[in-house]
Design an enzyme around this catalytic site. Sequence first.
Site, short mmCIF file in Angstrom:
data_model
loop_
_atom_site.label_atom_id
_atom_site.label_comp_id
_atom_site.label_asym_id
_atom_site.label_seq_id
_atom_site.Cartn_x
_atom_site.Cartn_y
_atom_site.Cartn_z
CG ASP A 1 -3.15 172.21 35.68
OD1 ASP A 1 -3.34 171.85 34.51
OD2 ASP A 1 -2.51 171.54 36.50
CD1 TRP B 1 -4.10 177.87 41.78
CD2 TRP B 1 -5.92 176.61 41.61
NE1 TRP B 1 -4.32 177.63 40.44
CE2 TRP B 1 -5.43 176.86 40.31
CE3 TRP B 1 -7.07 175.83 41.74
CZ2 TRP B 1 -6.03 176.36 39.16
CZ3 TRP B 1 -7.68 175.33 40.59
CH2 TRP B 1 -7.17 175.58 39.33
CG ASP C 1 -10.78 172.74 40.45
OD1 ASP C 1 -10.42 173.53 39.55
OD2 ASP C 1 -10.00 171.94 41.00
CG ASN D 1 -1.58 174.85 38.46
OD1 ASN D 1 -0.84 173.87 38.54
ND2 ASN D 1 -1.38 175.81 37.56
CG ASP D 2 0.69 170.59 40.09
OD1 ASP D 2 0.43 170.85 38.90
OD2 ASP D 2 1.75 170.93 40.64
#
Lengths: 381, 381, 182, 182
Positions: D83, D108, D127, D155-156
Amino acid sequence: MKQGFCAFVFSILAAVALAELPVETVPKVEALPAKYPDSWIFAHDFNFNTLIAGKIILVDTAAETREYKGAIDATQFASFVASSKNNSELYVGDTFYSRSTSGVRTDVISIYDKATLNKTGEILLPKNNRAQIVASKYLLRLIDRDRFLLVFNFTPAASVTVIDTRKRMITAEISLPGCSLIYPTGKRGFSSLCGDGSFFTVQLNRKGEPTRRSSSASFFSVDEDPVFDKPVYIGMTAYFVSFKSKVYEVNMSGNEPEVKGSWSLVNEAQASQNWRPSGWQIATGDDDELVYVVMSENGYDGSHKYGGEEVWVVNVNDRKLIQRIPMQTPAFSIELTSGSNPLLIVTNVNMLMDVYDLDGKLQRTLSLGDTATPIALHAQR
Amino acid sequence: MKQGFCAFVFSILAAVALAELPVETVPKVEALPAKYPDSWIFAHDFNFNTLIAGKIILVDTAAETREYKGAIDATQFASFVASSKNNSELYVGDTFYSRSTSGVRTDVISIYDKATLNKTGEILLPKNNRAQIVASKYLLRLIDRDRFLLVFNFTPAASVTVIDTRKRMITAEISLPGCSLIYPTGKRGFSSLCGDGSFFTVQLNRKGEPTRRSSSASFFSVDEDPVFDKPVYIGMTAYFVSFKSKVYEVNMSGNEPEVKGSWSLVNEAQASQNWRPSGWQIATGDDDELVYVVMSENGYDGSHKYGGEEVWVVNVNDRKLIQRIPMQTPAFSIELTSGSNPLLIVTNVNMLMDVYDLDGKLQRTLSLGDTATPIALHAQR
Amino acid sequence: MKKLDRLVEYASRKLAQRSSRRSLLTGLGAFLFGAAAVPLLPVARAAGESSGGYPGVGAQTTGRTDDPGDPTSCDYWRYCAIDGYLCSCCGGSASSCPPGTEMSPITWIGTCLNPADNKNYIISYNDCCGSVSCGRCFCNRNEGDKPTYRPQSNNDINWCLGTQSAVYTCSAAVILGVKTDQ
Amino acid sequence: MKKLDRLVEYASRKLAQRSSRRSLLTGLGAFLFGAAAVPLLPVARAAGESSGGYPGVGAQTTGRTDDPGDPTSCDYWRYCAIDGYLCSCCGGSASSCPPGTEMSPITWIGTCLNPADNKNYIISYNDCCGSVSCGRCFCNRNEGDKPTYRPQSNNDINWCLGTQSAVYTCSAAVILGVKTDQ
């Protein structure tokens, strides 16, 4: 033997069947060459939709893959200049607030390393008076083989701050009498354009202190036909293009600018069709003798920022138009890559980057981000 | 008389001919009513393209003109909650860096006044541990008639900070045993959902200090059919909807959540067509008995965030589907405006705001900005 | 992955839109910085725009026949030299700032013809400052615009000067008076 | 004002694009947050896309037949639960960060099927942090994604945790190993 061969084949097949992709190591961060290829340029994404958070994007315009090499931040109304190919630093004129859009303001020159894109330092601009103007090369310039960095200030009082890049220190701040931007002039100096169509010029000593100030006569009519404030430099000759297609050739190599003459980009027929320069970074040049200008038909008062359908190529030696390159999408800003085999880089009016060869053939179209607005383009020097 | 009349007419005509638009005064800044109409909502533009600079936009969803009332900043992965109609403050969970994206981090709750949208204060979050999660109501909640503000933290250690809004002081930070978000519970407490499908609940005393902690049994299977972490509250009953369309009714009015039962949104035929909830703010409710859910056909593992073609309306009293509202553009997030005559507000998958009446008729489509991504919607309370 | 199929058509249209060869018809994309467009002419309105100058923005009137046009439309007469987001679309009006922002006291100046009385008005373009770019109703017109060496006639400068914050939010267009020398 | 005419056509197309009633065909706009689209299927590529998964982005290969697909395309097998912006499009690669950013050590986890060897791989979505959002190649896929109460599968969350700056730039997808229990 036969049995041995079969066993060997079987063992290969088994290995293939069992092979899996290797575990990858973390953390891993890419690095760049210390010297970039000629085809790499810096595109300043002004991020018009969220002005406080622009960026400078490094793009390999000749690549068919991995063309986006990386980016560094460039905050609201930032300015940018890269050191020449032999040097390692990138400079961004930034403005920060302690609370994003409010609180304590801090203006700085942020310094980045070309090979890592890491921030390696910053120089405070203690007056917080950095000019905030839509991105242009002439807001931030390097002179004297990158020794001094010149920062244009506007509050609306105008001045130029001189920074010694080796010592990372401010050496002077020079007030301007109502003049704008920074056009390198002479061995160690700069000129600015003033509201009456004249130049104001300052030369510096080896310490970065002003030693000589001078004003030129007015050389164009600001009211009737102003020149764009974004000239093209070929060596130390600057070409200033006017709203109505006049070109002023100015020798910037001496202590003061010397206007060598002017001519028109358009013939009578083209003038009657109101072919005029239009766009943002409306002109660029090669290392030698060619000036490129974004041109648009049916110009009028106020049409000078909407982009153009063609790029015209002029030889400055005989002042002849040698080529008209039709744009597949109208051009907004243009730049030539450096070196012996340049490409014509165009930010088109849809904010996509079109790459043309010098025959005028569109090689590729790049998107630098879904909402990117890369309106200023900086070739290697 | 006749002559006098003519002179009078002439003087009027002369006045009209000479009249010019009046000179306008500066500076002039608009103000808002201290209490907003029911039709106004807060749309959180997460600004996905430039995450460090989002905003909360105040929109009059019933207006045909001047629908955009103003905006306040909401920095990267901000959280937001508005005080209830009787109170005047807006709260934003912000994160700032001294150099925009680097340097010293400062997390705060920024406080704004509803009538002016001016920032009236801030509360430092000294641990800089505010959770940064894509916008959701349950990251920041007010309880006890807005007396206490609860902030969800994630580093990835999870905790909740309790702030006394009257004293603008932190009263406690409560560690959570691997649980997430803030669901108001009881007189002065909250629950969080935990990784095993259970609730962890904390009640506070009048000073905002924790007095009672409890864990519930697991009430759903996280692996088989997890509930979305964005329930609908109708009064103090929360409705948690699962990926596969199950609804859990939970009484949140006591010291601990009480699961009152569950049912399915879909019948057998709909289940076989894999009608499932999908989107971001996937559900909303009215003040009384109706729950609205964004539904999409042909769901599968991983389809739960793509938005839905219909909004289904369920009466929680008899658990019956009473209406299916087809969306003109698939819905991503939904909210009902407050009061006796609500509108259904939809952020569609193109990031435009569609306003429907409760008969399912599209009233208007609003753009909140050329690149706005208003993914969370907050009605007045 | 069925829902991903939905992307294909969306992608095709998006690609067509951004890389159109009909260059003359997209020439003002720059003007918009790739944003939602500004239908300026009656033909665009006739083509189904009931909501004012920009799609998704409610139309406005000044309520005065001698101040004609829609202040949320880029072709409103006062905006002849504006460059930025129209405050009318951002919670302000043609001559006022949105709540929570501060109006800059230092401005650039344009001269715009009011079609109702055929007079030229001196317009002060006051930037509103202190919160992030509004992002709604981007409008750039350049009648009389001069380069930065004539700053009071230049709209490329961030005129959030003399304000507590120099962060640009939107631009208003304030009547200073009628131009007398013509 | 002739050049302003160019806007009309642009406006009409833009309006049509953003307010289309062909809802099923625009359903994944959200996925894109209104951004340039992701042509995921062969039909889109066949329709004239020579430059990879996203318009205006050069295609890539891993150079390995056992790691098939285009790392600048949202349908690349490793991205089954990603995401954000693909680091492959931002100066990094499928498993590395762009220069000048920092890779988050806290991540994640997803489980994605490699179609070449039909094995399920454990993928860590790291990330990359420290400069502004890349803004290129937005991709959101949610296989196995769970709500925030199961954070390691969510993934938020901004996973720029444990880095010098929490500012999110883009997401990489790193192979941690093959899933053994199946």
